[in-house]
Scaffold this active site. Structure first.
Site, PDB file in Angstrom:
ATOM      1  N   SER A   1       0.344  -9.702  -1.217  1.00 29.77           N
ATOM      2  CA  SER A   1      -0.848  -9.649  -0.340  1.00 29.77           C
ATOM      3  C   SER A   1      -1.933 -10.247  -0.928  1.00 29.77           C
ATOM      4  O   SER A   1      -1.695 -10.568  -2.277  1.00 29.77           O
ATOM      5  CB  SER A   1      -1.071  -8.202  -0.272  1.00 29.77           C
ATOM      6  OG  SER A   1      -1.621  -7.553  -1.257  1.00 29.77           O
TER       7      SER A   1
ATOM      8  N   HIS B   1       7.724   1.632  19.169  1.00 29.52           N
ATOM      9  CA  HIS B   1       6.777   2.150  18.323  1.00 29.52           C
ATOM     10  C   HIS B   1       6.999   3.591  17.815  1.00 29.52           C
ATOM     11  O   HIS B   1       6.117   4.637  17.909  1.00 29.52           O
ATOM     12  CB  HIS B   1       5.384   1.980  18.791  1.00 29.52           C
ATOM     13  CG  HIS B   1       4.191   1.699  18.093  1.00 29.52           C
ATOM     14  ND1 HIS B   1       2.888   1.030  18.136  1.00 29.52           N
ATOM     15  CD2 HIS B   1       4.147   2.280  16.591  1.00 29.52           C
ATOM     16  CE1 HIS B   1       2.423   1.224  17.190  1.00 29.52           C
ATOM     17  NE2 HIS B   1       2.791   1.965  16.102  1.00 29.52           N
TER      18      HIS B   1
ATOM     19  N   ILE C   1       2.679   2.807   2.454  1.00 32.69           N
ATOM     20  CA  ILE C   1       3.844   2.679   2.966  1.00 32.69           C
ATOM     21  C   ILE C   1       4.818   1.415   2.478  1.00 32.69           C
ATOM     22  O   ILE C   1       5.831   1.739   1.933  1.00 32.69           O
ATOM     23  CB  ILE C   1       3.959   2.155   4.867  1.00 32.69           C
ATOM     24  CG1 ILE C   1       3.042   3.295   5.242  1.00 32.69           C
ATOM     25  CG2 ILE C   1       5.186   2.119   5.297  1.00 32.69           C
ATOM     26  CD1 ILE C   1       2.406   3.102   6.697  1.00 32.69           C
TER      27      ILE C   1
ATOM     28  N   THR D   1       7.082  -3.077  10.989  1.00 32.86           N
ATOM     29  CA  THR D   1       6.663  -1.651  11.498  1.00 32.86           C
ATOM     30  C   THR D   1       5.009  -1.504  11.437  1.00 32.86           C
ATOM     31  O   THR D   1       4.549  -0.613  11.499  1.00 32.86           O
ATOM     32  CB  THR D   1       7.296  -0.466  10.815  1.00 32.86           C
ATOM     33  OG1 THR D   1       7.016  -0.777   9.541  1.00 32.86           O
ATOM     34  CG2 THR D   1       8.959  -0.585  11.121  1.00 32.86           C
TER      35      THR D   1
ATOM     36  N   GLU E   1       2.147  -2.590  24.849  1.00 31.15           N
ATOM     37  CA  GLU E   1       2.994  -1.490  24.694  1.00 31.15           C
ATOM     38  C   GLU E   1       2.677  -0.598  25.693  1.00 31.15           C
ATOM     39  O   GLU E   1       1.425  -0.397  25.979  1.00 31.15           O
ATOM     40  CB  GLU E   1       2.664  -0.743  23.323  1.00 31.15           C
ATOM     41  CG  GLU E   1       3.397  -1.674  22.145  1.00 31.15           C
ATOM     42  CD  GLU E   1       3.081  -0.944  20.897  1.00 31.15           C
ATOM     43  OE1 GLU E   1       2.839   0.328  20.849  1.00 31.15           O
ATOM     44  OE2 GLU E   1       3.453  -1.416  19.807  1.00 31.15           O
TER      45      GLU E   1
ATOM     46  N   GLY F   1       0.778  -1.302   0.009  1.00 27.66           N
ATOM     47  CA  GLY F   1      -0.012  -0.024  -0.096  1.00 27.66           C
ATOM     48  C   GLY F   1       0.822   1.460   0.158  1.00 27.66           C
ATOM     49  O   GLY F   1       1.875   1.332  -0.714  1.00 27.66           O
TER      50      GLY F   1
ATOM     51  N   ARG G   1       2.081  -4.171  12.663  1.00 24.90           N
ATOM     52  CA  ARG G   1       1.547  -4.498  13.798  1.00 24.90           C
ATOM     53  C   ARG G   1       1.761  -6.015  14.389  1.00 24.90           C
ATOM     54  O   ARG G   1       2.032  -6.824  13.480  1.00 24.90           O
ATOM     55  CB  ARG G   1      -0.147  -4.669  13.879  1.00 24.90           C
ATOM     56  CG  ARG G   1      -1.027  -3.283  13.507  1.00 24.90           C
ATOM     57  CD  ARG G   1      -1.024  -2.362  14.670  1.00 24.90           C
ATOM     58  NE  ARG G   1      -1.550  -0.849  14.612  1.00 24.90           N
ATOM     59  CZ  ARG G   1      -1.076  -0.014  14.076  1.00 24.90           C
ATOM     60  NH1 ARG G   1       0.166   0.133  13.986  1.00 24.90           N
ATOM     61  NH2 ARG G   1      -1.651   1.059  14.112  1.00 24.90           N
TER      62      ARG G   1
END
Length: 318
Positions: free
Chosen positions: A176, A286, A157, A236, A267, A155, A238
């Protein structure tokens, strides 16, 4: 009477620096919390008196149970236009408006490359050795030119990561579930025939998928076993996209060379987490979206969201 507004998880104490909250005048009474609370009881107690709550991404979950304990809540504002940690259906049922902000996809792509380069050239152990008068030049770096970069997700990113991979002279492949060969080619990548093919052929695997029921646990022990023992995994996106127990085992057994991790299932990461101590893990807290430009968008638009809500014309509703 002024609405009481809480800003949560302002770790860097910058919420008031990046936006002019005085634009809201005396209509809003602002309280900023720099610490992070876990547990529904503590959050319910802290937020009981607030009408508006501002969330920084998914740092603090807002499930139905917590929402039900905050009858005074009228508006939730989250940075970004997607927040899987908020039960939107429960919010709507309770009459709580949820608004978001724009965000920039460049910062997480940039951090992805910081992790890839840090792993490939062993920057952390070499820097630590230099600072502590340790051995001079004690590792051998991994070449990126000519290596294969495998992207799970292509996508906004992932496409930016692909362009940098091409600039380094890497062979870029992508996969994907809905990716087509034409879309992959337009982003400078070759469509892998399958997830398994991508994992087996890649020297670096980088994850850029949205967490959903379809992608949760996408990489388990079997998938990690397909990777080369010299390959790196970078996440980076999830944490839950990768089975964390399986990843921990692969790293401890050194069946992959290492991992660059910016996301974790819990987190802040507990002090006892083995991900803090493994020598083949390059971990960051994060930081993917934490940049001047993004914060310079987030907080001014949070103020805009609150102002629009006060005018009974909410904007950027999630």
């Amino acid at each position: 009477m002024a609405l009481k507004c809480a800003v949560l998880d302002d770790y860097q104490h910058v919420a008031t620096r990046f936006a002019n909250w005085t634009e809201l005048g005396d209509q809003v009474e602002l309280t900023v919390f720099p610490d992070h609370l876990t547990g529904e009881d503590g959050l319910a107690q802290r937020l009981a008196a607030f009408d508006v709550v501002v969330l920084m991404r998914e740092r603090t979950p807002f499930p139905a149970g917590l929402l039900a304990r905050l009858p005074r809540l009228k508006l939730l504002v989250t940075t970004g236009m997607r927040n899987a940690a908020v039960d939107l259906e429960a919010a709507r049922a309770q009459g709580v408006t949820v608004c978001g902000t724009e965000s920039n996809s460049a910062p997480p792509a940039e951090l992805t490359w910081a992790l890839i380069l840090g792993l490939a050239r062993h920057l952390v152990p070499e820097t630590a050795a230099l600072r502590n008068s340790g051995p001079w030049q004690h590792t051998v770096g991994t070449d990126l030119q000519g290596a294969t970069l495998g992207l799970l997700g292509l996508g906004k990113i992932g496409s930016q990561v692909a362009r940098v991979g091409n600039a380094f002279g890497m062979e870029v492949t992508a996969w994907s579930s809905n990716l087509t060969a034409d879309r992959a080619e337009a982003a400078g990548a070759r469509l892998a025939a399958s997830k398994e093919e991508l994992l087996a052929a890649s020297d670096v695997v980088s994850i850029h998928l949205v967490l959903s029921e379809r992608t949760r646990g996408l990489l388990g022990a079997g998938e990690l076993a397909l990777m080369k023992p010299t390959a790196y995994l970078v996440n980076t996106s999830r944490a839950a996209i990768v089975d964390q127990a399986a990843l921990l085992d692969a790293l401890e057994q050194e069946s992959i060379a290492g991992a660059g991790l910016d996301v974790f299932e819990e987190e802040p990461l507990p002090a006892s987490s083995p991900f803090r101590k493994l020598p083949n893990v390059l971990a960051t807290p994060h930081l993917g979206y934490v940049t001047e430009r993004n914060y310079g968008t987030f907080f001014p638009q949070v103020v805009e969201d609150i102002s629009a809500f006060l005018a009974s014309s909410p904007v950027r509703m999630v």
